[in-house]
Design an enzyme around this catalytic site. Structure first.
Site, PDB file in Angstrom:
ATOM      1  N   TRP A  25      -7.392  -2.381   1.188  1.00 12.10           N
ATOM      2  CA  TRP A  25      -6.180  -2.897   1.758  1.00 12.10           C
ATOM      3  C   TRP A  25      -6.874  -3.819   2.880  1.00 12.10           C
ATOM      4  O   TRP A  25      -7.626  -3.340   3.748  1.00 12.10           O
ATOM      5  CB  TRP A  25      -5.323  -1.971   2.517  1.00 12.10           C
ATOM      6  CG  TRP A  25      -4.218  -2.827   3.384  1.00 12.10           C
ATOM      7  CD1 TRP A  25      -3.173  -3.709   2.862  1.00 12.10           C
ATOM      8  CD2 TRP A  25      -4.237  -2.951   4.788  1.00 12.10           C
ATOM      9  NE1 TRP A  25      -2.622  -4.317   4.109  1.00 12.10           N
ATOM     10  CE2 TRP A  25      -3.149  -3.694   5.158  1.00 12.10           C
ATOM     11  CE3 TRP A  25      -5.191  -2.443   5.871  1.00 12.10           C
ATOM     12  CZ2 TRP A  25      -3.134  -4.180   6.637  1.00 12.10           C
ATOM     13  CZ3 TRP A  25      -4.929  -2.770   7.125  1.00 12.10           C
ATOM     14  CH2 TRP A  25      -3.965  -3.560   7.638  1.00 12.10           C
TER      15      TRP A  25
ATOM     16  N   GLU B 150      -4.035  -2.823  -2.556  1.00 10.54           N
ATOM     17  CA  GLU B 150      -2.568  -2.346  -1.705  1.00 10.54           C
ATOM     18  C   GLU B 150      -2.114  -3.845  -1.377  1.00 10.54           C
ATOM     19  O   GLU B 150      -2.710  -4.408  -0.156  1.00 10.54           O
ATOM     20  CB  GLU B 150      -2.993  -1.363  -0.922  1.00 10.54           C
ATOM     21  CG  GLU B 150      -1.576  -0.949  -0.029  1.00 10.54           C
ATOM     22  CD  GLU B 150      -2.027   0.034   0.911  1.00 10.54           C
ATOM     23  OE1 GLU B 150      -3.127   0.382   1.477  1.00 10.54           O
ATOM     24  OE2 GLU B 150      -0.925   0.597   1.764  1.00 10.54           O
TER      25      GLU B 150
ATOM     26  N   LYS C 145       1.251  -6.013   0.421  1.00 11.41           N
ATOM     27  CA  LYS C 145       2.129  -5.556   1.741  1.00 11.41           C
ATOM     28  C   LYS C 145       3.312  -6.848   2.025  1.00 11.41           C
ATOM     29  O   LYS C 145       2.498  -8.043   1.407  1.00 11.41           O
ATOM     30  CB  LYS C 145       1.253  -5.580   2.970  1.00 11.41           C
ATOM     31  CG  LYS C 145       1.825  -5.011   4.229  1.00 11.41           C
ATOM     32  CD  LYS C 145       0.761  -4.437   4.962  1.00 11.41           C
ATOM     33  CE  LYS C 145       1.455  -4.094   6.582  1.00 11.41           C
ATOM     34  NZ  LYS C 145       0.533  -3.507   7.316  1.00 11.41           N
TER      35      LYS C 145
ATOM     36  N   ASP D 181       2.427   1.771  -1.296  1.00  7.84           N
ATOM     37  CA  ASP D 181       2.471   2.163   0.164  1.00  7.84           C
ATOM     38  C   ASP D 181       4.195   1.863   0.034  1.00  7.84           C
ATOM     39  O   ASP D 181       4.696   0.899   0.326  1.00  7.84           O
ATOM     40  CB  ASP D 181       1.977   1.318   0.972  1.00  7.84           C
ATOM     41  CG  ASP D 181       2.041   2.052   2.496  1.00  7.84           C
ATOM     42  OD1 ASP D 181       3.223   2.180   2.762  1.00  7.84           O
ATOM     43  OD2 ASP D 181       1.215   2.275   2.952  1.00  7.84           O
TER      44      ASP D 181
ATOM     45  N   HIS E 201       5.706  -0.712   2.632  1.00  5.38           N
ATOM     46  CA  HIS E 201       5.468  -2.158   2.434  1.00  5.38           C
ATOM     47  C   HIS E 201       6.013  -2.968   1.798  1.00  5.38           C
ATOM     48  O   HIS E 201       5.978  -3.889   1.328  1.00  5.38           O
ATOM     49  CB  HIS E 201       3.773  -2.108   1.920  1.00  5.38           C
ATOM     50  CG  HIS E 201       2.922  -1.709   2.660  1.00  5.38           C
ATOM     51  ND1 HIS E 201       1.414  -2.014   2.169  1.00  5.38           N
ATOM     52  CD2 HIS E 201       2.841  -0.786   3.761  1.00  5.38           C
ATOM     53  CE1 HIS E 201       0.830  -1.451   3.043  1.00  5.38           C
ATOM     54  NE2 HIS E 201       1.716  -0.878   4.217  1.00  5.38           N
TER      55      HIS E 201
ATOM     56  N   HIS F 222       0.730   5.570  -1.365  1.00  2.00           N
ATOM     57  CA  HIS F 222       0.670   5.697   0.004  1.00  2.00           C
ATOM     58  C   HIS F 222       2.005   6.074   0.366  1.00  2.00           C
ATOM     59  O   HIS F 222       2.798   5.296   0.592  1.00  2.00           O
ATOM     60  CB  HIS F 222       0.104   4.323   0.642  1.00  2.00           C
ATOM     61  CG  HIS F 222      -1.327   4.361   0.944  1.00  2.00           C
ATOM     62  ND1 HIS F 222      -1.879   3.301   1.534  1.00  2.00           N
ATOM     63  CD2 HIS F 222      -2.175   5.003   0.313  1.00  2.00           C
ATOM     64  CE1 HIS F 222      -3.045   3.440   1.510  1.00  2.00           C
ATOM     65  NE2 HIS F 222      -3.566   4.665   0.607  1.00  2.00           N
TER      66      HIS F 222
ATOM     67  N   ASP G 204       7.173  -1.431   9.081  1.00  2.00           N
ATOM     68  CA  ASP G 204       6.284  -0.410   8.339  1.00  2.00           C
ATOM     69  C   ASP G 204       5.671   0.321   9.451  1.00  2.00           C
ATOM     70  O   ASP G 204       4.385   0.462   9.822  1.00  2.00           O
ATOM     71  CB  ASP G 204       4.968  -1.390   7.710  1.00  2.00           C
ATOM     72  CG  ASP G 204       3.937  -0.554   7.196  1.00  2.00           C
ATOM     73  OD1 ASP G 204       4.382   0.556   6.842  1.00  2.00           O
ATOM     74  OD2 ASP G 204       2.787  -1.252   7.039  1.00  2.00           O
TER      75      ASP G 204
ATOM     76  N   ASP H   9       5.294   3.675   9.721  1.00  2.00           N
ATOM     77  CA  ASP H   9       4.408   4.851   9.217  1.00  2.00           C
ATOM     78  C   ASP H   9       4.662   5.805  10.067  1.00  2.00           C
ATOM     79  O   ASP H   9       4.038   6.924  10.396  1.00  2.00           O
ATOM     80  CB  ASP H   9       2.896   4.486   9.548  1.00  2.00           C
ATOM     81  CG  ASP H   9       2.359   3.237   8.691  1.00  2.00           C
ATOM     82  OD1 ASP H   9       2.413   3.528   7.314  1.00  2.00           O
ATOM     83  OD2 ASP H   9       2.215   2.312   9.298  1.00  2.00           O
TER      84      ASP H   9
ATOM     85  N   ASP I 106       0.013   8.448   3.903  1.00  2.00           N
ATOM     86  CA  ASP I 106      -0.369   7.129   4.855  1.00  2.00           C
ATOM     87  C   ASP I 106       0.739   6.904   5.995  1.00  2.00           C
ATOM     88  O   ASP I 106       1.556   6.052   5.808  1.00  2.00           O
ATOM     89  CB  ASP I 106      -0.661   5.858   4.172  1.00  2.00           C
ATOM     90  CG  ASP I 106      -1.067   4.873   5.056  1.00  2.00           C
ATOM     91  OD1 ASP I 106      -1.506   5.009   6.113  1.00  2.00           O
ATOM     92  OD2 ASP I 106      -1.029   3.628   4.565  1.00  2.00           O
TER      93      ASP I 106
HETATM   94  C1  RNT Z   1      -1.644  -0.848   6.255  1.00  2.00           C
HETATM   95  C2  RNT Z   1      -2.095  -0.155   4.757  1.00  2.00           C
HETATM   96  C3  RNT Z   1      -3.298   0.770   5.115  1.00  2.00           C
HETATM   97  C4  RNT Z   1      -3.438   1.607   6.274  1.00  2.00           C
HETATM   98  C5  RNT Z   1      -4.641   2.371   6.081  1.00  2.00           C
HETATM   99  C6  RNT Z   1      -4.967   2.959   7.418  1.00  2.00           C
HETATM  100  O1  RNT Z   1      -0.382  -1.544   6.169  1.00  2.00           O
HETATM  101  O2  RNT Z   1      -0.815   0.726   4.546  1.00  2.00           O
HETATM  102  O3  RNT Z   1      -3.224   1.543   3.802  1.00  2.00           O
HETATM  103  O4  RNT Z   1      -2.349   2.256   6.638  1.00  2.00           O
HETATM  104  O5  RNT Z   1      -5.708   2.012   5.394  1.00  2.00           O
HETATM  105 ZN    ZN Z   2      -1.057   2.209   3.147  1.00  2.00          ZN
END
Ligand code: RNT
Ligand code: ZN
Length: 418
Positions: free
Chosen positions: A187, A226, A228, A259, A262, A286, A294, A296, A326
């Protein structure tokens, strides 16, 4: 005493599910084979161990919160991971980022990293019965800027291409050492904060970089890419968008990473599963939780996660998906975050596995829509929790919220002294 009534509850649940043709013993076996890949970066707020690294995280990422007790070095991080693993039923992989190498006090730049810096991880993993996954790290470096693999500056782009190639070598060596392919995620944050016009240029450059990076055959690792929607500070344009990576992976055979943080707020990550599986061999997840952006947050049993896992089971694609977590919340106890997030993911998978899918699918094909709805509604209140408790019991980990006692003890004895 408690064990006794947990077992009683399980026996009742077993009979209730049997009425729908579901054998809970088989489901427990399947759940035992469901391996998450724990992301090492929840333990220290994505800091890593680079000697020279005191740069802000940046690059579209942000961790909020400053809860005491974060791991400060490799020993503490390993200790925390083992503690978390001891409270999560089943056995799980560990997902490392390149910045978590064992650099032994030396300044090792991202274009200098080799497998030597991960040798102690490989040994640790073997000693602790853990398989490793890997990630290249484009963020939080003086050369990260807004563009890495898509940078028109040839020198900067070459630096990140070199980094990513080396990461693939490391991942392959990990895969060889563990006798199981290491899943490496790529990513990069590349994008623009504001109105910009060179989109085609950046995307062509990203494609060129990827072509160079993936040219080497690496039999003991798997590449995933990945995309986003946007990153913090890079809100207006993302080079590695979903369309870009979906097309790239479908054409070139990489895995696609989904993810859950995302996508646009009303877009369903679960709906991607059956849409891309006819064209893409395997997926990496993820599992995260976006709150307004996003952000997390720690994974919980929310609709997004439940639907995502249900779609995987319904597509009979359990063995085509890798299950990475993630999230990174720095505002609460970080071991607690691992345990809650991992258990929530397992519970979502358990509920998906306990769905009487053949029956429901047949009702749908017969045009008996109300029966589909009836069973889906019924499943929500079936005693799946009793099955999960039994699973914890058989794995010799605390049942229910009892794991909080272990975490409090660990805080008192370990993390409060940091
Ligand atoms: C970022 C991505 C990625 C990171 C990690 C730390 O938006 O989700 O995967 O969160 O690599
Ligand atoms: Zn991610």
């Amino acid at each position: 005493m408690k064990t006794e009534y947990i077992e009683q509850a399980y026996q009742v649940a077993k009979k209730r599910y049997a009425e729908f043709g579901i054998d809970t013993e088989k489901i427990i076996d399947k759940l035992q084979q469901f391996h998450l890949s724990l992301h090492c970066w929840q333990a220290d707020d994505v800091h890593g161990f680079e000697v020279q690294n005191d740069a802000e995280l940046g690059s579209g990422l942000a961790v909020t919160g400053n809860f005491p007790g974060a791991a400060r070095n490799i020993d503490e991080l390993r200790q925390d991971i083992l503690k978390a693993k001891s409270l999560i039923p089943g056995n799980h992989r560990l997902n490392l980022h390149e910045i978590y190498g064992d650099f032994k006090g030396k300044r090792v730049d991202r274009d200098e990293v080799t497998v030597e810096h991960f040798q102690s991880w490989i040994e640790w993993a073997k000693d602790n019965d853990t398989l490793l996954d890997f990630n290249s790290s484009s963020f939080g470096h003086p050369k990260s800027g807004n563009l890495t693999l898509a940078n028109p500056d040839q020198e900067l782009r070459a630096f990140w291409v070199e980094h990513t190639k080396r990461c693939r070598d490391i991942a392959n060596a990990m895969g060889e050492a563990q006798g199981d392919p290491c899943i490496m995620n790529l990513w990069v944050h590349d994008g623009c904060k504001d109105v910009s016009v060179n989109h085609a240029l950046y995307r062509n450059l990203l494609k060129e970089s990827l072509d160079e990076i993936f040219a080497k055959r690496q039999p003991m690792m798997k590449d995933c890419i990945e995309g986003k929607v946007f990153g913090m500070g890079l809100e207006s344009f993302t080079v590695g968008s979903h369309d870009f990576y979906t097309a790239y992976a479908a054409k070139n055979g990489q895995l696609l990473t989904i993810d859950t943080g995302h996508y646009h707020p009303t877009e369903s990550p679960a709906d991607k599963v059956s849409a891309v599986l006819p064209f893409i061999s395997e997926l990496m997840l993820h599992v995260s939780r976006p709150v307004r952006w996003d952000s997390d947050h720690v994974t919980i049993m929310d609709n997004t996660t439940e639907e995502l896992f249900a779609e995987i089971v319904r597509a009979k694609a359990l063995d085509r998906v890798h299950y990475g977590l993630d999230f990174f919340d720095g505002s609460i106890n970080r071991i607690g975050a691992y345990v809650i997030g991992s258990r929530a993911a397992q519970k979502c998978m358990l509920r998906a596995l306990l769905e009487p899918q053949e029956t429901i699918a047949q009702y749908e094909l017969n045009g008996e829509g109300y029966k589909v709805l009836a069973l889906m509604e019924e499943m929500k209140s079936m005693p799946w929790q009793a099955v999960y408790d039994e699973f914890c019991l058989r794995n010799d980990v605390p049942v229910g919220s009892e794991f909080m006692l272990d975490i409090d003890k660990y805080v008192a004895e370990v993390t409060s002294k940091r």
